[in-house]
Design an enzyme around this catalytic site. Structure first.
Site, PDB file in Angstrom:
ATOM      1  N   ASN A 176      28.711  31.684  35.744  1.00  0.00           N
ATOM      2  CA  ASN A 176      30.075  31.293  35.326  1.00  0.00           C
ATOM      3  C   ASN A 176      30.367  30.071  35.960  1.00  0.00           C
ATOM      4  O   ASN A 176      30.556  29.830  37.290  1.00  0.00           O
ATOM      5  CB  ASN A 176      31.101  32.606  35.817  1.00  0.00           C
ATOM      6  CG  ASN A 176      32.481  32.430  35.463  1.00  0.00           C
ATOM      7  OD1 ASN A 176      32.854  31.185  35.316  1.00  0.00           O
ATOM      8  ND2 ASN A 176      32.851  33.446  35.014  1.00  0.00           N
ATOM      9  N   LYS A 200      33.657  30.021  37.996  1.00  0.00           N
ATOM     10  CA  LYS A 200      33.586  30.279  39.422  1.00  0.00           C
ATOM     11  C   LYS A 200      33.169  29.292  39.978  1.00  0.00           C
ATOM     12  O   LYS A 200      33.614  28.962  41.302  1.00  0.00           O
ATOM     13  CB  LYS A 200      32.675  31.559  39.260  1.00  0.00           C
ATOM     14  CG  LYS A 200      33.511  32.944  38.914  1.00  0.00           C
ATOM     15  CD  LYS A 200      32.240  34.057  39.106  1.00  0.00           C
ATOM     16  CE  LYS A 200      32.710  35.184  38.831  1.00  0.00           C
ATOM     17  NZ  LYS A 200      31.680  36.338  38.879  1.00  0.00           N
ATOM     18  N   ASP A 256      31.287  39.055  42.829  1.00  0.00           N
ATOM     19  CA  ASP A 256      31.761  40.192  41.661  1.00  0.00           C
ATOM     20  C   ASP A 256      33.242  40.296  41.495  1.00  0.00           C
ATOM     21  O   ASP A 256      33.628  40.728  42.832  1.00  0.00           O
ATOM     22  CB  ASP A 256      30.905  41.415  41.575  1.00  0.00           C
ATOM     23  CG  ASP A 256      30.721  41.819  40.065  1.00  0.00           C
ATOM     24  OD1 ASP A 256      30.349  41.259  39.235  1.00  0.00           O
ATOM     25  OD2 ASP A 256      31.246  43.232  39.930  1.00  0.00           O
ATOM     26  N   PHE A 310      41.251  30.429  34.352  1.00  0.00           N
ATOM     27  CA  PHE A 310      40.120  31.199  33.727  1.00  0.00           C
ATOM     28  C   PHE A 310      40.498  32.644  33.411  1.00  0.00           C
ATOM     29  O   PHE A 310      41.231  33.075  34.165  1.00  0.00           O
ATOM     30  CB  PHE A 310      38.840  30.914  33.712  1.00  0.00           C
ATOM     31  CG  PHE A 310      38.145  31.407  34.926  1.00  0.00           C
ATOM     32  CD1 PHE A 310      37.458  32.628  35.017  1.00  0.00           C
ATOM     33  CD2 PHE A 310      38.513  30.819  36.431  1.00  0.00           C
ATOM     34  CE1 PHE A 310      36.940  33.151  35.922  1.00  0.00           C
ATOM     35  CE2 PHE A 310      37.826  31.582  37.628  1.00  0.00           C
ATOM     36  CZ  PHE A 310      37.096  32.722  37.368  1.00  0.00           C
ATOM     37  N   GLY A 311      39.623  33.300  32.624  1.00  0.00           N
ATOM     38  CA  GLY A 311      39.666  34.585  32.390  1.00  0.00           C
ATOM     39  C   GLY A 311      41.318  35.038  32.199  1.00  0.00           C
ATOM     40  O   GLY A 311      41.893  34.703  31.245  1.00  0.00           O
ATOM     41  N   ASP A 356      43.862  34.744  34.023  1.00  0.00           N
ATOM     42  CA  ASP A 356      44.742  34.052  34.810  1.00  0.00           C
ATOM     43  C   ASP A 356      46.099  33.915  33.935  1.00  0.00           C
ATOM     44  O   ASP A 356      47.225  33.807  34.521  1.00  0.00           O
ATOM     45  CB  ASP A 356      44.396  32.655  35.143  1.00  0.00           C
ATOM     46  CG  ASP A 356      43.235  33.000  36.504  1.00  0.00           C
ATOM     47  OD1 ASP A 356      43.193  33.935  37.069  1.00  0.00           O
ATOM     48  OD2 ASP A 356      42.671  31.852  36.838  1.00  0.00           O
ATOM     49  N   LYS A 416      45.876  27.890  43.325  1.00  0.00           N
ATOM     50  CA  LYS A 416      45.223  29.172  43.046  1.00  0.00           C
ATOM     51  C   LYS A 416      44.165  29.255  44.291  1.00  0.00           C
ATOM     52  O   LYS A 416      44.218  30.600  44.821  1.00  0.00           O
ATOM     53  CB  LYS A 416      44.448  29.197  41.828  1.00  0.00           C
ATOM     54  CG  LYS A 416      43.794  30.407  41.532  1.00  0.00           C
ATOM     55  CD  LYS A 416      42.923  30.522  40.351  1.00  0.00           C
ATOM     56  CE  LYS A 416      41.985  31.825  40.152  1.00  0.00           C
ATOM     57  NZ  LYS A 416      41.128  31.903  39.010  1.00  0.00           N
ATOM     58  N   HIS A 426      42.041  36.119  45.585  1.00  0.00           N
ATOM     59  CA  HIS A 426      41.082  36.778  45.738  1.00  0.00           C
ATOM     60  C   HIS A 426      39.728  36.147  46.428  1.00  0.00           C
ATOM     61  O   HIS A 426      39.192  36.377  47.287  1.00  0.00           O
ATOM     62  CB  HIS A 426      40.746  37.855  44.621  1.00  0.00           C
ATOM     63  CG  HIS A 426      40.742  37.166  43.370  1.00  0.00           C
ATOM     64  ND1 HIS A 426      41.923  36.468  42.781  1.00  0.00           N
ATOM     65  CD2 HIS A 426      39.880  36.740  42.441  1.00  0.00           C
ATOM     66  CE1 HIS A 426      41.439  35.905  41.820  1.00  0.00           C
ATOM     67  NE2 HIS A 426      40.176  36.138  41.282  1.00  0.00           N
TER      68      HIS A 426
HETATM   69  P1  ITT Z   1      28.414  36.097  36.952  1.00  0.00           P
HETATM   70  O1  ITT Z   1      28.254  37.744  36.791  1.00  0.00           O
HETATM   71  O2  ITT Z   1      27.577  35.414  36.369  1.00  0.00           O
HETATM   72  O3  ITT Z   1      29.151  35.787  38.093  1.00  0.00           O
HETATM   73  P2  ITT Z   1      30.889  36.984  35.082  1.00  0.00           P
HETATM   74  O4  ITT Z   1      31.749  35.996  34.653  1.00  0.00           O
HETATM   75  O5  ITT Z   1      30.206  38.023  34.495  1.00  0.00           O
HETATM   76  O6  ITT Z   1      29.863  36.049  35.735  1.00  0.00           O
HETATM   77  P3  ITT Z   1      32.004  39.003  36.902  1.00  0.00           P
HETATM   78  O7  ITT Z   1      31.065  40.269  36.338  1.00  0.00           O
HETATM   79  O8  ITT Z   1      32.505  39.093  38.200  1.00  0.00           O
HETATM   80  O9  ITT Z   1      31.536  37.644  36.393  1.00  0.00           O
HETATM   81  O10 ITT Z   1      33.245  39.485  35.803  1.00  0.00           O
HETATM   82  C1  ITT Z   1      34.589  39.084  36.201  1.00  0.00           C
HETATM   83  C2  ITT Z   1      35.312  38.921  34.920  1.00  0.00           C
HETATM   84  O11 ITT Z   1      36.868  39.019  35.501  1.00  0.00           O
HETATM   85  C3  ITT Z   1      35.200  37.381  34.618  1.00  0.00           C
HETATM   86  O12 ITT Z   1      34.453  37.044  33.266  1.00  0.00           O
HETATM   87  C4  ITT Z   1      36.853  37.008  34.197  1.00  0.00           C
HETATM   88  O13 ITT Z   1      36.939  37.494  32.661  1.00  0.00           O
HETATM   89  C5  ITT Z   1      37.574  37.909  35.066  1.00  0.00           C
HETATM   90  N1  ITT Z   1      37.775  36.861  36.134  1.00  0.00           N
HETATM   91  C6  ITT Z   1      37.032  36.737  37.530  1.00  0.00           C
HETATM   92  N2  ITT Z   1      37.688  35.780  38.164  1.00  0.00           N
HETATM   93  C7  ITT Z   1      38.789  35.781  37.679  1.00  0.00           C
HETATM   94  C8  ITT Z   1      39.875  34.886  38.326  1.00  0.00           C
HETATM   95  O14 ITT Z   1      39.863  34.278  39.384  1.00  0.00           O
HETATM   96  N3  ITT Z   1      41.088  34.839  37.412  1.00  0.00           N
HETATM   97  C9  ITT Z   1      41.077  35.576  36.139  1.00  0.00           C
HETATM   98  N4  ITT Z   1      39.903  36.361  35.742  1.00  0.00           N
HETATM   99  C10 ITT Z   1      38.891  36.411  36.319  1.00  0.00           C
END
Ligand code: ITT
Length: 194
Positions: A7, A10, A67, A149-150, A152, A172, A177
């Site tokens: 990701n 991240k 995670d 992202f995600g 947010d 941020k 977290h």
């Molecule tokens: P990796 O497993 O390769 O690290 P991933 O995107 O699948 O990447 P996660 O399994 O931790 O990562 O999934 C968490 C999801 O939660 C991610 O895809 C985002 O949609 C959301 N997310 C994670 N961190 C976030 C953040 O800081 N702000 C907003 N949404 C977030």
């Protein structure tokens, strides 16, 4: 050290949290030939350890994995460990956020509390450790801001009067977290290097 994620959002945040220069953090994006890691765990801790162990097995290097889950009280903690796949396999951030807003249409303001929970796991030789960071907030009814992202844009921090997507990356990281979890892990590594 290898950061066991693909990701890029991240990676960008973690690089700034750890104050590393551009290109100063190696991740699985730098190993495109390695297979995807199946996140088969039922908790964030399980999945962080699965990713760190598997990346360590594949690369032979000390690995860190992140995670993260969004836990919404009104949805009994969902999407939680399924945050990246809430709207199904291959869902985009927009798909997941739209599904979340739909699921919360009937939820009153006072019941819209949620938190991000980030677990960071370390695997280096026989050493396995993990730390956690949390951030409390409220789910809005519509997106605000285009940073982050995600989820947010719908995650509002009452003390800041902003969503995470309305903050700069530095803002941020100071409250998030992920910022808390990686700073904790950096302290552990400073006390006991790998
Ligand atoms: P990796 O497993 O390769 O690290 P991933 O995107 O699948 O990447 P996660 O399994 O931790 O990562 O999934 C968490 C999801 O939660 C991610 O895809 C985002 O949609 C959301 N997310 C994670 N961190 C976030 C953040 O800081 N702000 C907003 N949404 C977030």
């Amino acid at each position: 050290m290898v950061l066991a994620t693909r990701n890029a959002d991240k990676v960008a945040e973690i690089r700034r949290i750890l104050r590393l220069p551009a290109g100063g953090l190696v991740s699985l994006l730098d190993y495109p030939e390695l297979p995807e890691i199946d996140e088969t765990g039922l908790t964030l801790e399980d999945n962080a350890l699965i990713k760190a162990r598997e990346a360590h097995r594949q690369t032979g290097l000390p690995c860190l994995a992140d995670d993260t889950g969004l836990e919404v009280d009104a949805l009994k903690g969902a999407p939680g460990v399924f945050s990246s796949r809430f709207a199904g396999p291959g869902a985009t951030y927009a798909d997941n956020t739209a599904k979340l807003l739909r699921a919360m249409e009937a939820v009153q303001e006072k019941n819209r509390r949620a938190r991000f929970r980030c677990v960071v796991a370390l695997k280096a030789g026989k050493r396995e450790e993990w730390v956690e960071g949390n951030l409390e907030g409220v789910i809005l009814r519509e997106a605000r801001g285009d940073g982050g992202f995600g989820y947010d844009p719908v995650f509002f921090i009452p003390q800041a009067g902003k969503t995470l997507a309305e903050m700069t990356l530095e803002e941020k990281n100071a409250v998030s977290h992920r910022g808390a979890a990686f700073r904790r892990m950096a302290e552990r590594l400073a006390e006991r290097p790998v």
